[in-house]
Design an enzyme around this catalytic site. Structure first.
Site, PDB file in Angstrom:
ATOM      1  N   TYR A  68       1.026  -1.300  -0.260  1.00 53.44           N
ATOM      2  CA  TYR A  68       0.091  -0.163   0.349  1.00 53.44           C
ATOM      3  C   TYR A  68       0.816   1.394  -0.012  1.00 53.44           C
ATOM      4  O   TYR A  68       1.847   1.585  -0.903  1.00 53.44           O
ATOM      5  CB  TYR A  68      -0.669   0.122   1.071  1.00 53.44           C
TER       6      TYR A  68
ATOM      7  N   LYS B 294      -6.397  -1.568  -0.754  1.00 53.51           N
ATOM      8  CA  LYS B 294      -7.430  -1.146   1.090  1.00 53.51           C
ATOM      9  C   LYS B 294      -7.981  -2.388   1.190  1.00 53.51           C
ATOM     10  O   LYS B 294      -7.709  -2.137   2.721  1.00 53.51           O
ATOM     11  CB  LYS B 294      -8.491  -0.174   0.024  1.00 53.51           C
TER      12      LYS B 294
END
Length: 650
Positions: free
Chosen positions: A153, A234
């Site tokens: 991420y 996510k």
């Protein structure tokens, strides 16, 4: 060789890839579902496939509608990856790099790749690992979260999205195209039939969907269909941080077009790139009643594109806990994001992480700073309400944080200031004039035009004397200069000034941790959107906290789905912020880290989820009661947290 043998060989050459692909997905589904009769389950998957077009990959056999436009147009994933020599060579390279059969082996491999000093290669390795062995992928993330989460991420995902089409394409994710209007439900059903499992009610099990149109990826602008890296990343954090079952999640891109190079920060050619996967057309925009530019298909009537998608999702999916699927907005342009959230929040189980999640983690970190300043305080919220706040930048993140401070934390509106490109945002007493650009900015504008140079940040700080400075400009890296930091330190006295540089990625940060500490001689409390390393000032080591919404959204979502929440009001974000701040331990306070250590993220997310459930029950929003006390709720949630080895029905 006989004619029969030749025919067999020809047949096998023609259909082998398709047969192997369908068998592969059949085996995977049987394992995921822990099928009582695995051979029967595999046979059922094979029977549902159509070989008419003899495609070369699973997605072409079982999915066509839910692939991105250009990938579907050439016949599927394998054909897309074979279309470019660069993609096919890179795929073979990644396949050779990724040979791990255990978590320990995966950690050795990814660390070897990362040791070369460029995490983008490690990102590609992890995507290949997920495509081969998802259980090992998640096992590795759980074994080394502080090390690997920045790879899958932020900050690495920003570069990954800018280059998403240059990476071999994998099947994870559903693409709902503007051309699918009127048929969105069928697109979701097609994807779900391959990727998800049916529950007892006949609907496909899906706890959470993260969906984006790629319109505002981090601080990088419009990346269109290449923005899929964000919903994927996510949802990985949902699973790793809070134990949301990854086999009951779905990343989605709403593909409504893409602006040209002028629409993204680095002026990259996206839409016209030969490897762009999405529809190759400009966005269809119009002016809203507020005078802002919006994506017209989102607002062109009751059957608008976003409502069709959200309604279809509720019809196709239900959660493993029995409630409605949670639909999280992600990285929409602010002009679209605010009205979409306002319209949807009471109609669906939904929230916008850029507005509400980022706001909540900002407030959590502000509360953390208060805890460091006043470790003896028994009421951090009351102490926070005494401060003066300057939010530099008036996008969704800062407006959301300002709203949470004023509406939930009890901070007087006169002590909350925001800036835009015109300076400090102000309005006349009747609201008819001012420097605001939209209704959201107008709501939090100061009354009366400033009588100083409100475009000069140093001048603004000298006049309003903030104790907290929060930057989320996105397009002004380094705007927190040495003079800004030194002025802030002086006006905040006797309090210690707090400065957050929240713009992502690291290249867009308002100032670095090293500069903030150096220019203030270690006086400021610092946090950033992207992680910075440990700093040392005057012989003391300082640990800048990463003020990232991963501390909020995984626990928020897990708590909401676990208790079958009807909606997600702002109050739940405030209790989430308090739960994060209250999770700070003595060592973290001593290290002046405004958020808990990343290695404790699963513990922190459990605390957030428990707070969300308890408050939902108190507000009458919970469809299922999970306990009477915080401890009871925590214990109930803990056993529901997914770990590798659990299937979609666990």
């Amino acid at each position: 060789m006989s004619a029969m043998h030749t025919a067999d060989a020809d047949y096998l050459a023609k259909h082998r890839a398709a047969i192997e692909s369908v068998l592969s997905i059949g085996i995977a589904k049987a394992v995921k579902e822990k099928a009582t009769n695995p051979l029967s389950a595999i046979a059922s998957t094979v029977a549902s496939a159509s070989f008419a077009s003899s495609p070369a990959d699973t997605s072409s056999v079982l999915r066509t509608k839910s692939l991105p436009a250009q990938v579907a147009a050439v016949g599927g994933i394998d054909k897309w990856n074979a279309l470019s020599p660069k993609l096919s060579h890179l795929k073979r390279t990644l396949d050779g790099m990724c040979q791990a059969a255990t978590v320990e082996q995966a950690l050795v491999e990814v660390r070897s790749v990362a040791s070369m000093g460029h995490d983008f290669w490690a990102y590609m390795y992890m995507r290949e690992l997920y495509s081969k062995m998802p259980e090992i992928y998640y096992g590795a993330l759980l074994a080394a979260p502080s090390e690997l989460l920045p790879i899958v991420y932020t900050p690495t995902v920003g570069e990954a999205c800018q280059k998403f089409g240059k990476i071999p394409f994998y099947r994870r994710g559903c693409y709902v195209k503007l051309t699918d209007r009127g048929n969105v439900k069928q697109v979701l059903e097609e994807c779900a039939a391959v990727e998800l499992t049916k529950g007892p009610d006949g609907k496909y099990l899906c706890d959470c969907i993260v969906f984006s149109d790629g319109g505002r990826i981090l601080g990088l602008g419009d990346l269109g269909a290449w923005g899929m890296g964000i919903p994927i990343g996510k949802l990985d954090l949902y699973s790793v941080c809070a134990g949301v079952n990854p086999y009951r999640t779905l990343p989605v891109i709403l593909d409504v077009g893409n602006y040209g190079p002028e629409g993204n920060t680095n002026k990259l050619t996206i839409r016209e790139h030969e490897l762009y996967t999405g529809i190759k057309q400009n966005r269809i925009t119009s002016k809203s009643e507020a005078g802002t530019v919006v994506n017209e298909p989102y607002f062109d009537g009751p059957d608008n594109f976003v409502d069709e998608f959200m309604t279809a999702a509720n019809e196709v999916f239900s959660t493993g806990f029995g409630g409605n699927v949670l639909l999280q907005f992600e990285d929409f342009n602010s002009n679209d994001a605010f009205p979409l959230l306002a319209r949807s929040r009471e109609k669906y189980l939904t929230y916008n992480d850029d507005i509400q999640g980022t706001a909540a983690v900002s407030v959590a970190a502000l509360l953390g700073a208060v805890k460091i300043r006043h470790p003896e305080s028994s009421d951090l919220v009351a102490e926070l309400a005494k401060g003066t706040f300057l939010f530099h930048g008036a996008g969704s993140a800062n407006i959301g944080a300002a709203a949470l401070l004023i509406k939930e934390a009890g901070v007087p509106a006169c002590n909350v200031f925001l800036t835009n490109s015109r300076g400090v945002i102000w309005k006349s007493e009747d609201g008819s004039t001012g420097s605001y650009r939209n209704d959201e900015q107008k709501e939090f504008a100061q009354v009366g035009q400033p009588q100083y140079d409100s475009k000069d940040l140093v001048s603004v700080i000298e006049h309003i004397k903030p104790t907290f400075l929060v930057g989320a400009v996105g397009v002004a890296p380094g705007c927190f200069s040495e003079q800004v930091i030194k002025t802030l330190v002086e006006v905040a006295k006797p309090e210690r000034a707090t400065v957050f540089a929240l713009s992502n990625p690291k290249t867009q940060a308002e100032c670095t941790a090293a500069d903030a500490y150096k220019w203030s001689d270690g006086a400021v409390l610092y946090g950033s959107g992207t992680a910075f390393g440990t700093c040392e000032i005057n012989g003391k080591k300082l640990f800048p906290g990463q003020v990232n919404n991963l501390y909020i959204f995984p626990g928020m979502s897990f708590g909401a789905i676990a208790c079958q929440a009807q909606s997600i009001p702002e109050r739940l974000f405030m209790v989430s912020a308090e739960a994060v701040a209250n999770s700070l331990g003595p060592e973290e306070v001593a290290d002046e880290n405004v958020v808990p250590n990343r290695n404790r993220i699963r513990e922190v997310s459990l605390n957030v989820a428990a707070a969300v459930v308890l408050e939902s029950q108190k507000l009458g929003l919970a469809g299922r009661k999970l306990g009477h006390t915080l401890q009871e709720v925590t214990d109930t949630l803990k056993v529901k947290m997914w770990v590798p080895g659990m299937g979609p029905l666990d």
